[in-house]
Design a protein around this motif. Structure first.
Motif, PDB file in Angstrom:
ATOM      1  N   ILE A 152      66.281  71.884  38.250  1.00 23.65           N
ATOM      2  CA  ILE A 152      64.869  71.692  37.920  1.00 23.65           C
ATOM      3  C   ILE A 152      64.374  70.543  38.773  1.00 23.65           C
ATOM      4  O   ILE A 152      65.170  69.754  39.298  1.00 23.65           O
ATOM      5  N   SER A 153      63.083  70.456  38.938  1.00 26.76           N
ATOM      6  CA  SER A 153      62.533  69.293  39.634  1.00 26.76           C
ATOM      7  C   SER A 153      61.185  68.952  39.026  1.00 26.76           C
ATOM      8  O   SER A 153      60.563  69.792  38.360  1.00 26.76           O
ATOM      9  N   PHE A 154      60.789  67.715  39.224  1.00 27.05           N
ATOM     10  CA  PHE A 154      59.484  67.277  38.722  1.00 27.05           C
ATOM     11  C   PHE A 154      59.063  66.037  39.487  1.00 27.05           C
ATOM     12  O   PHE A 154      59.875  65.412  40.186  1.00 27.05           O
ATOM     13  N   THR A 170      59.228  63.336  44.103  1.00 28.13           N
ATOM     14  CA  THR A 170      59.898  64.507  43.536  1.00 28.13           C
ATOM     15  C   THR A 170      61.374  64.205  43.343  1.00 28.13           C
ATOM     16  O   THR A 170      62.059  63.768  44.270  1.00 28.13           O
ATOM     17  N   VAL A 204      55.554  64.301  32.984  1.00 27.73           N
ATOM     18  CA  VAL A 204      55.858  64.474  34.407  1.00 27.73           C
ATOM     19  C   VAL A 204      54.953  65.558  34.965  1.00 27.73           C
ATOM     20  O   VAL A 204      54.362  66.349  34.229  1.00 27.73           O
ATOM     21  N   PHE A 218      56.531  70.326  37.027  1.00 26.30           N
ATOM     22  CA  PHE A 218      57.878  70.620  36.509  1.00 26.30           C
ATOM     23  C   PHE A 218      58.255  72.031  36.933  1.00 26.30           C
ATOM     24  O   PHE A 218      57.667  73.016  36.499  1.00 26.30           O
ATOM     25  N   ARG A 219      59.232  72.118  37.815  1.00 25.74           N
ATOM     26  CA  ARG A 219      59.654  73.410  38.331  1.00 25.74           C
ATOM     27  C   ARG A 219      60.880  73.870  37.542  1.00 25.74           C
ATOM     28  O   ARG A 219      61.960  73.302  37.676  1.00 25.74           O
ATOM     29  N   LYS A 233      51.837  69.825  34.062  1.00 27.75           N
ATOM     30  CA  LYS A 233      52.097  68.577  33.326  1.00 27.75           C
ATOM     31  C   LYS A 233      52.832  68.915  32.033  1.00 27.75           C
ATOM     32  O   LYS A 233      52.351  69.701  31.227  1.00 27.75           O
ATOM     33  N   LEU A 258      58.504  65.375  28.880  1.00 34.02           N
ATOM     34  CA  LEU A 258      59.957  65.509  28.767  1.00 34.02           C
ATOM     35  C   LEU A 258      60.501  64.276  28.059  1.00 34.02           C
ATOM     36  O   LEU A 258      59.888  63.210  28.115  1.00 34.02           O
TER      37      LEU A 258
END
Lengths: 177, 130
Positions: free
Chosen positions: A28-30, A36, A90, A93-94, A103, A106
């Motif tokens: 995951i990424s954010f 990033t 965050v 969020f991927r 948005k 988390l």
């Protein structure tokens, strides 16, 4: 033809880079403060919350600002040890290639080191499924009908009049504007 | 080996050999920091991390994936900078900023080999569940 199906791609164990049938990690990424960070999280259907460890090297620079958050929570690990949680919003969020939430709040905690768990608070917002491949020793997590789920989340967000998704509260919101 | 209270990992990995194996042309810009010169080459990020054992990679967004026959995927991306001293947090952040100015969108991707991480029981319970 995969209509509205998105894959939670299986990533290597973040500690050893090995692949095991018994564990399922996904990337995951954010973004925080326009930076990033990519995290490999363990899909954990036994975890109530999604929690990201604040000792992850990519997050230490944000630790102070995250721990100043007024959104707090408490959780417990399997031994009953209390974990302090900090809620922080965050951006971008991927979750998968097709599912990006602009948005979302988390939870972060320094009590789980650098680990990250993707829990049922987020997973249960979607129709997710583990499909074991035929004649293979492995399976894949899929999110089905993600278009519908994203539209639903957006409608609930508008109804609650917030500019971010709270995975705990959003499910309780009426989906009619 | 300790430096200003930090534990500096001994470099067991022959990083030059690893760079050569991946076809990476690099320029050492600081001790433990390598700028990649051929940034248009797609690299398997996870495999590179595994071979380096301890590193921070500053990369592009994912450019592709390498699907494994046993299930699972490796990420393919362009590599901009490689920082092999993972314990020097500020060094990784410094080059994250430098790479961002140079290339725009940059992903910070750190890795530290931990054999204990093979088998763990990780879960979270809410209040009242345990």
């Amino acid at each position: 033809m995969d209509t509205g199906r998105s894959e939670l791609e299986k990533a290597a164990n973040p500690a050893t880079k090995a692949f095991n049938r018994e564990s399922y990690f996904t990337k995951i990424s954010f973004d925080i403060s326009n930076k990033t960070v990519k995290i490999t999280a363990k899909i954990d259907t036994g975890a109530t919350y999604t929690v990201i460890g604040l000792e992850h090297k990519g997050l230490i620079r944000f630790k102070d600002q995250i721990q100043k958050s007024s959104m707090r929570g408490i959780a417990y690990d399997a031994s009953g040890t209390e974990l302090k949680l900090y809620g922080y919003v965050v951006e971008n969020f991927r979750l998968t290639d097709e599912i990006i939430l602009d948005k979302i709040k988390l939870f972060f905690s320094e009590d789980i080191g650098s680990k990250a768990l993707l829990g049922m608070d987020i997973l249960s917002l979607f129709d997710f499924q583990y499909l074991k491949e035929k004649r293979q020793n492995y399976g894949t997590f899929w999110i089905n009908n993600y278009d519908e789920a994203l539209k639903d989340l957006q409608a609930r967000r508008l109804n609650k009049d917030t500019d971010y998704i709270d995975p705990i509260l959003i499910a309780d919101v009426e989906d009619r504007v | 080996m300790c430096e200003s209270g930090r534990v500096v990992r001994m470099e067991k990995v022959d990083v030059d050999k690893v760079f050569k194996e991946y076809g990476l042309e690099v320029q050492q810009v600081e001790p433990s920091v390598y700028k990649v010169l051929n940034t248009e080459k797609e690299i398997s990020v996870d495999e590179l991390q595994k071979d380096l054992e301890y590193c921070v990679l500053l990369t592009s967004e994912r450019k592709g994936k390498k699907r494994l026959s046993t299930g699972g995927c490796y990420t393919l991306a362009y590599i901009y900078y490689i920082v092999t001293d993972v314990d020097n947090i500020e060094l990784g952040y410094k080059y994250d900023n430098i790479a961002s100015q140079e290339f725009g969108k940059v992903i910070y991707d750190s890795y530290e080999y931990d054999p204990k991480g093979e088998c763990t029981i990780d879960t979270i319970y809410a209040r009242g569940e345990i």
